[in-house]
Design a protein around this motif. Structure first.
Motif, PDB file in Angstrom:
ATOM      1  N   SER A 199       0.823  -1.150   0.039  1.00  0.00           N
ATOM      2  CA  SER A 199       0.012  -0.108   0.048  1.00  0.00           C
ATOM      3  C   SER A 199       0.929   1.314  -0.207  1.00  0.00           C
ATOM      4  O   SER A 199       0.481   2.453  -0.380  1.00  0.00           O
ATOM      5  CB  SER A 199      -0.978   0.094   1.183  1.00  0.00           C
ATOM      6  OG  SER A 199      -0.181   0.097   2.236  1.00  0.00           O
ATOM      7  N   ASP A 202       0.824   3.147  -3.140  1.00  0.00           N
ATOM      8  CA  ASP A 202      -0.337   3.859  -3.572  1.00  0.00           C
ATOM      9  C   ASP A 202       0.132   5.320  -3.216  1.00  0.00           C
ATOM     10  O   ASP A 202      -0.382   6.326  -3.969  1.00  0.00           O
ATOM     11  CB  ASP A 202      -1.600   3.574  -2.775  1.00  0.00           C
ATOM     12  CG  ASP A 202      -2.203   2.100  -3.015  1.00  0.00           C
ATOM     13  OD1 ASP A 202      -1.705   1.731  -4.101  1.00  0.00           O
ATOM     14  OD2 ASP A 202      -2.809   1.699  -2.269  1.00  0.00           O
ATOM     15  N   SER A 221       9.194   1.207  -7.306  1.00  0.00           N
ATOM     16  CA  SER A 221       8.786  -0.417  -7.643  1.00  0.00           C
ATOM     17  C   SER A 221       9.980  -1.511  -7.133  1.00  0.00           C
ATOM     18  O   SER A 221      10.002  -2.225  -6.635  1.00  0.00           O
ATOM     19  CB  SER A 221       8.145  -0.503  -8.965  1.00  0.00           C
ATOM     20  OG  SER A 221       7.305   0.305  -9.123  1.00  0.00           O
ATOM     21  N   SER A 277       1.291  -7.782  -6.273  1.00  0.00           N
ATOM     22  CA  SER A 277       0.851  -6.831  -5.609  1.00  0.00           C
ATOM     23  C   SER A 277       1.640  -5.422  -6.052  1.00  0.00           C
ATOM     24  O   SER A 277       0.976  -4.202  -6.041  1.00  0.00           O
ATOM     25  CB  SER A 277       0.960  -6.906  -4.062  1.00  0.00           C
ATOM     26  OG  SER A 277       2.298  -7.108  -3.568  1.00  0.00           O
ATOM     27  N   ARG A 280       0.949  -4.790 -10.106  1.00  0.00           N
ATOM     28  CA  ARG A 280      -0.467  -4.070 -10.374  1.00  0.00           C
ATOM     29  C   ARG A 280      -0.439  -2.676 -10.055  1.00  0.00           C
ATOM     30  O   ARG A 280      -1.004  -1.846 -10.816  1.00  0.00           O
ATOM     31  CB  ARG A 280      -1.539  -4.794  -9.441  1.00  0.00           C
ATOM     32  CG  ARG A 280      -2.788  -4.253  -9.601  1.00  0.00           C
ATOM     33  CD  ARG A 280      -3.924  -4.870  -8.607  1.00  0.00           C
ATOM     34  NE  ARG A 280      -3.764  -6.387  -8.838  1.00  0.00           N
ATOM     35  CZ  ARG A 280      -4.555  -7.250  -8.143  1.00  0.00           C
ATOM     36  NH1 ARG A 280      -5.304  -6.979  -7.149  1.00  0.00           N
ATOM     37  NH2 ARG A 280      -4.341  -8.528  -8.431  1.00  0.00           N
ATOM     38  N   ARG A 281       0.323  -2.077  -9.048  1.00  0.00           N
ATOM     39  CA  ARG A 281       0.134  -0.838  -8.756  1.00  0.00           C
ATOM     40  C   ARG A 281       1.048   0.050  -9.669  1.00  0.00           C
ATOM     41  O   ARG A 281       1.099   1.093  -9.987  1.00  0.00           O
ATOM     42  CB  ARG A 281       0.788  -0.438  -7.197  1.00  0.00           C
ATOM     43  CG  ARG A 281      -0.326  -0.916  -6.344  1.00  0.00           C
ATOM     44  CD  ARG A 281       0.245  -1.110  -4.870  1.00  0.00           C
ATOM     45  NE  ARG A 281      -0.788  -1.248  -3.729  1.00  0.00           N
ATOM     46  CZ  ARG A 281      -1.220  -2.334  -3.454  1.00  0.00           C
ATOM     47  NH1 ARG A 281      -0.922  -3.372  -4.096  1.00  0.00           N
ATOM     48  NH2 ARG A 281      -2.391  -2.461  -2.731  1.00  0.00           N
ATOM     49  N   GLN A 284      -1.467   0.467 -12.682  1.00  0.00           N
ATOM     50  CA  GLN A 284      -2.344   1.249 -12.110  1.00  0.00           C
ATOM     51  C   GLN A 284      -2.044   2.876 -12.186  1.00  0.00           C
ATOM     52  O   GLN A 284      -2.720   3.715 -12.292  1.00  0.00           O
ATOM     53  CB  GLN A 284      -3.289   0.944 -10.890  1.00  0.00           C
ATOM     54  CG  GLN A 284      -3.825  -0.361 -11.214  1.00  0.00           C
ATOM     55  CD  GLN A 284      -4.519  -1.029  -9.910  1.00  0.00           C
ATOM     56  OE1 GLN A 284      -4.169  -0.679  -8.646  1.00  0.00           O
ATOM     57  NE2 GLN A 284      -5.286  -2.030 -10.015  1.00  0.00           N
ATOM     58  N   SER A 285      -0.816   2.938 -11.258  1.00  0.00           N
ATOM     59  CA  SER A 285      -0.279   4.394 -11.365  1.00  0.00           C
ATOM     60  C   SER A 285      -0.308   5.077 -12.689  1.00  0.00           C
ATOM     61  O   SER A 285      -0.149   6.394 -12.729  1.00  0.00           O
ATOM     62  CB  SER A 285       1.063   4.430 -10.496  1.00  0.00           C
ATOM     63  OG  SER A 285       2.137   3.717 -11.354  1.00  0.00           O
ATOM     64  N   VAL A 421      -9.239   2.237  -4.673  1.00  0.00           N
ATOM     65  CA  VAL A 421      -7.936   2.135  -5.458  1.00  0.00           C
ATOM     66  C   VAL A 421      -8.014   3.263  -6.617  1.00  0.00           C
ATOM     67  O   VAL A 421      -6.772   3.727  -6.774  1.00  0.00           O
ATOM     68  CB  VAL A 421      -7.883   0.883  -6.280  1.00  0.00           C
ATOM     69  CG1 VAL A 421      -6.767   0.760  -7.167  1.00  0.00           C
ATOM     70  CG2 VAL A 421      -7.850  -0.187  -5.109  1.00  0.00           C
ATOM     71  N   SER A 424      -7.391   6.641  -4.891  1.00  0.00           N
ATOM     72  CA  SER A 424      -6.020   6.673  -4.348  1.00  0.00           C
ATOM     73  C   SER A 424      -5.083   7.026  -5.691  1.00  0.00           C
ATOM     74  O   SER A 424      -4.209   7.751  -5.783  1.00  0.00           O
ATOM     75  CB  SER A 424      -5.405   5.378  -3.984  1.00  0.00           C
ATOM     76  OG  SER A 424      -4.174   5.492  -3.221  1.00  0.00           O
ATOM     77  N   VAL A 425      -5.243   6.279  -6.674  1.00  0.00           N
ATOM     78  CA  VAL A 425      -4.425   6.523  -7.989  1.00  0.00           C
ATOM     79  C   VAL A 425      -4.655   8.011  -8.263  1.00  0.00           C
ATOM     80  O   VAL A 425      -3.892   8.846  -8.860  1.00  0.00           O
ATOM     81  CB  VAL A 425      -4.747   5.563  -9.174  1.00  0.00           C
ATOM     82  CG1 VAL A 425      -3.970   5.979 -10.208  1.00  0.00           C
ATOM     83  CG2 VAL A 425      -4.084   4.168  -8.735  1.00  0.00           C
TER      84      VAL A 425
END
Length: 597
Positions: A199, A202, A221, A277, A280-281, A284-285, A421, A424-425
């Motif tokens: 998290s 995020d 990352s 995990s 994915r972020r 998505q970011s 989600v 947050s992004v």
């Protein structure tokens, strides 16, 4: 939730939900500095009109409205990183990459290019004034587009767990109990911790993507991979010694043995789960919300086939009990491999940072925020394990009813979680763009959208409360008890959704510690003690537990909304700017400086 409630919507110990049932049935501003460089006009005054740029005397110096914000969502793909040189007005209608700065005597030779992704509002008539209602409509539209693919991702992720439950559920009662215990242990000691650490991204990634240093998305990352690798060591130690731990906790010997076997084989997929995990972020970011959905959509049928073949298939390949955790582990690894392939071959490298020793720097920020994230996520997962244990003391009818209610609440939770989600992004992107005004609007829009979503679910539960339990079980006592508690579940939906949204907003702002304090106090100080007191001392049984849960979420949602609506988004933008500047120092040869948060 954990054993019976999957908050954060990841494969935790959701199998226990279905296992219980099966068991029972069987028995601000708009980046002014960048506009200065583009126009070569020097600094402009801080006039916040969302449409025009003024000189020191308040006169429009551009002749046409300027863009209200940077874009950050693709309709179906990331536009190619293809800067276009030319006058700014010519580039407002269509662009295939970041704005390129016009060259003049004031333009830095190494001025950074900021990655952009097309938004619908970018194509609108820029002569139309940007009113408050239009601003809200735009943000609601963007959040909706973000939410839908995330919702699909988590629904498909459910199938990975449901397939495992179905395949084991028909082996034996002992196998079913062992898989329940094993998945619960995996949730408490592994998945919740991984999600808590992840998290942190995020906070870090969305703001980095829309800053002048998009390569920091890849760098953060990589740093999280380092932190997660270290975190996996104690988790794997617990999983591989789980039999002795479970025996110490007075579990039945055979169930403890099989649960330990389940965890050992499931551990094959744990590193991939941690990597997924992060990846994915990463996607998505950048606004690539459909990428995880496509990947898991491709893996879900494979997982179902593997579960059948490895548990019930032909003799040469049938493995029985261990086939289910092996199938799930293989599926996690397939998702990881496909994520790497997609990131290498199908996504522009704008966000990627070359592998270097910098991935071992500034880890303290991730550890500190990660521990707070664990407190925020794990405290919620663990609390539902306690509620499940309390419900198990009320008899088989109450236990079956609890499973029906929590599986139902788990499913409806996916929508507000997906919105959290997306929020947050979106808010993180806006902070990176140095646009606090839009961040504040996005915050309010996400809260309003949560109320609408919750109202839909609440209405559904109330309208169908008399027959809802028949979807799971036809026992008259279970049907009656479910119908009597569903009004509380309907109220619960509203505050559960609001809590999910405020948690996402807090993650975007790097306030995981605040979220952890909210959850800890809501569940362990207020909700669970109050619910147990009502259930056992006032003989309200399962009704009492749900009243306690609802009270805890009323408290969490109320304080979360208060904190989010009072947030100083200008200050949050400044915090992001400081963090990015600190992380840029190593590249400039000034030595590594741990990024503030």
């Amino acid at each position: 939730m954990s054993s019976t409630y999957v908050h954060y919507s990841t494969p935790s110990s959701l199998p226990s939900d279905y296992a219980l049932l099966s068991r029972y049935a069987a028995a601000h501003d708009l980046n002014t500095n960048e506009e200065e460089d583009i126009n070569g006009a020097g600094p402009s005054t801080d006039i916040e009109d969302y449409g025009e740029e003024y000189d020191a005397h308040g006169i429009d110096i551009r002749g046409s409205p300027r863009r209200p914000r940077r874009s950050s969502f693709p309709s179906s793909y990331l536009t190619p990183f293809n800067p276009t040189i030319g006058p700014l007005p010519d580039r407002l209608g269509h662009r295939s990459g970041p704005y390129a700065r016009e060259l003049n005597e004031n333009t830095p030779l190494l001025a950074p290019l900021v990655p952009r992704i097309e938004e619908e509002c970018d194509e609108e008539d820029t002569a139309e004034p940007l009113t408050t209602s239009k601003l809200y409509r735009e943000e609601i539209g963007i959040l909706t587009k973000y939410t839908i693919p995330v919702f699909g991702t988590h629904l498909f992720e459910y199938s990975l767990v449901v397939a495992s439950v179905i395949s084991i559920g028909h082996l034996s009662t002992t196998a079913l109990a062992a898989s329940t215990l094993g998945s619960m242990t995996a949730s408490v000691s592994g998945f919740s911790i991984i999600q808590g650490f992840a998290s942190t991204l995020d906070t870090m990634l969305p703001s980095a993507w829309t800053s002048s240093q998009p390569q920091l998305v890849g760098l953060w990352s990589q740093r999280m991979v380092v932190v997660m690798t270290a975190a996996l060591v104690p988790i794997l130690c617990v999983w591989w010694s789980s039999e002795s731990i479970l025996l110490f906790l007075k579990q039945e010997p055979e169930v403890a043995r099989l649960a330990a076997v389940y965890l050992k084989w499931a551990s094959i997929g744990l590193p991939a789960y941690a990597f997924n995990s992060i990846s994915r972020r990463y996607f998505q970011s950048q606004g690539l919300f459909t990428v995880p959905t496509r990947i898991i959509l491709g893996v879900a049928p494979v997982n179902a086939v593997l579960n059948y073949l490895l548990v019930w298939g032909p003799e040469p390949i049938r493995l029985g009990f261990i086939g289910a955790p092996i199938a799930t582990a293989v599926s996690f690894n397939l998702i990881a491999i496909m994520s790497v392939i997609y990131g290498v071959f199908f996504v522009p490298k704008t966000a990627w940072h070359p592998l270097s020793m910098r991935c071992f720097t500034s880890l303290g920020v991730l550890v500190q925020l990660g521990l707070s994230g664990v407190g925020q996520v794990a405290s919620e997962w663990w609390s539902w394990e306690l509620v499940g244990l309390a419900a198990s003391q009320l008899g088989p009818t109450a236990l079956a009813t609890q499973s029906v209610l929590l599986v139902s609440a788990s499913t409806t939770y996916q929508a507000p979680f997906a919105l959290s989600v997306a929020s947050s992004v979106r808010i993180g992107n806006l902070l990176g763009e140095e646009n606090p005004t839009r961040a504040a609007v996005a915050t309010r829009c996400s809260i309003l959208m949560s109320l609408v979503i919750s109202a839909v679910w609440s209405t559904m539960f109330m309208v169908f409360r008399a027959n809802w339990a028949h979807l799971f079980n036809d026992d008259p006592e279970v049907v009656s008890l479910v119908a009597s508690i569903l009004p509380w579940v309907s109220m619960f939906q509203v505050f559960d959704g609001l809590s999910a949204i405020t948690a996402g907003i807090l993650r975007a702002a790097g306030k995981q510690f605040t979220g952890a304090l909210l959850n800890l106090s809501a569940y362990y100080v207020i909700g669970i003690p109050f619910g147990i007191w009502l259930a056992f001392w006032h003989d309200m049984k399962l009704h009492g537990l749900w009243i306690g849960l609802t009270v805890s979420l009323v408290y969490s949602a109320a304080f979360g909304i208060w904190i989010c609506l009072r947030a100083n988004w200008d200050r949050e933008v400044e915090k992001v700017r400081i963090r990015l500047e600190a992380d840029n120092k190593p590249a400039n040869g000034h030595g590594d400086v741990e990024a503030p948060h």
